[in-house]
Design a protein around this motif. Structure first.
Motif, PDB file in Angstrom:
ATOM      1  N   PRO A 106      27.139  27.590  26.167  1.00  0.00           N
ATOM      2  CA  PRO A 106      28.415  28.312  26.214  1.00  0.00           C
ATOM      3  C   PRO A 106      29.183  28.097  27.522  1.00  0.00           C
ATOM      4  N   ALA A 107      28.467  28.031  28.636  1.00  0.00           N
ATOM      5  CA  ALA A 107      29.136  27.815  29.924  1.00  0.00           C
ATOM      6  C   ALA A 107      29.771  26.426  29.974  1.00  0.00           C
TER       7      ALA A 107
ATOM      8  N   ALA B 133      30.736  24.642  27.383  1.00  0.00           N
ATOM      9  CA  ALA B 133      31.871  24.659  26.462  1.00  0.00           C
ATOM     10  C   ALA B 133      33.089  25.294  27.112  1.00  0.00           C
ATOM     11  N   ASN B 134      32.881  26.381  27.848  1.00  0.00           N
ATOM     12  CA  ASN B 134      34.003  27.042  28.523  1.00  0.00           C
ATOM     13  C   ASN B 134      34.643  26.138  29.568  1.00  0.00           C
TER      14      ASN B 134
ATOM     15  N   TYR C  90      36.734  23.590  27.669  1.00  0.00           N
ATOM     16  CA  TYR C  90      37.966  24.201  27.158  1.00  0.00           C
ATOM     17  C   TYR C  90      38.979  24.434  28.282  1.00  0.00           C
ATOM     18  N   ASP C  91      38.497  24.907  29.437  1.00  0.00           N
ATOM     19  CA  ASP C  91      39.395  25.135  30.570  1.00  0.00           C
ATOM     20  C   ASP C  91      40.027  23.827  31.035  1.00  0.00           C
TER      21      ASP C  91
ATOM     22  N   GLU D 107      42.697  22.765  28.603  1.00  0.00           N
ATOM     23  CA  GLU D 107      43.917  23.554  28.762  1.00  0.00           C
ATOM     24  C   GLU D 107      44.722  23.117  29.982  1.00  0.00           C
TER      25      GLU D 107
END
Length: 142
Positions: free
Chosen positions: A42-43, A45-46, A49-50, A53
């Motif tokens: 999850p970390a 993936a974040n 994603y950041d 963006e």
């Protein structure tokens, strides 16, 4: 018992051999990767994603590849004549060739459709042969 080189020869007795890995057990690397994915997935993936963006194109590519499945094939729409007779199959084949030559179908799509027509021809041919054999047998017996 070791030989002169100090190496123990393999035994020929099948009962003394190892059974190998237990069925269904995972290798150590696979278990480690699963653990890392569970803990840190999850970390990671974040972070991706950041970055996406913020405009990182590689991160955008990763995100899009995971969110949208790859396009395998799209349906082909083309009006073909009735393909239940040999004459219909010949006409349908002509329509396919014309569509490929005009660019309405790709060569791969046209070839796929022609394969379907060829299979239909084989079905018609098999049915025709069956009818002919039945007629000959009736003529011979009757």
């Amino acid at each position: 018992m070791a030989n002169k080189t100090g190496v123990t020869p393999l035994t020929k007795d099948p009962t003394k051999r190892g059974r190998g890995r237990v069925k269904g057990s995972q290798n150590k690397l696979t278990m480690l990767l699963k653990e890392l994915a569970t803990e840190r997935g999850p970390a990671v993936a974040n972070v991706i994603y950041d970055a996406a963006e913020k405009g990182d194109m590689q991160a955008c590519k990763l995100v899009l590849e995971r969110l949208t499945p790859p396009v395998r094939e799209l349906p082909v729409t083309i009006d073909l004549p009735d393909a239940t007779t040999v004459d219909g199959l010949i006409a349908a084949n002509g329509v396919i060739i014309a569509a490929v030559s005009k660019g309405a179908l790709t060569i791969t799509e046209g070839t796929g459709l022609q394969t379907l027509l060829n299979n239909q021809y084989k079905v018609l041919e098999g049915g025709d042969l069956e009818q002919r054999i039945a007629a000959l047998e009736e003529q011979q017996n009757g």
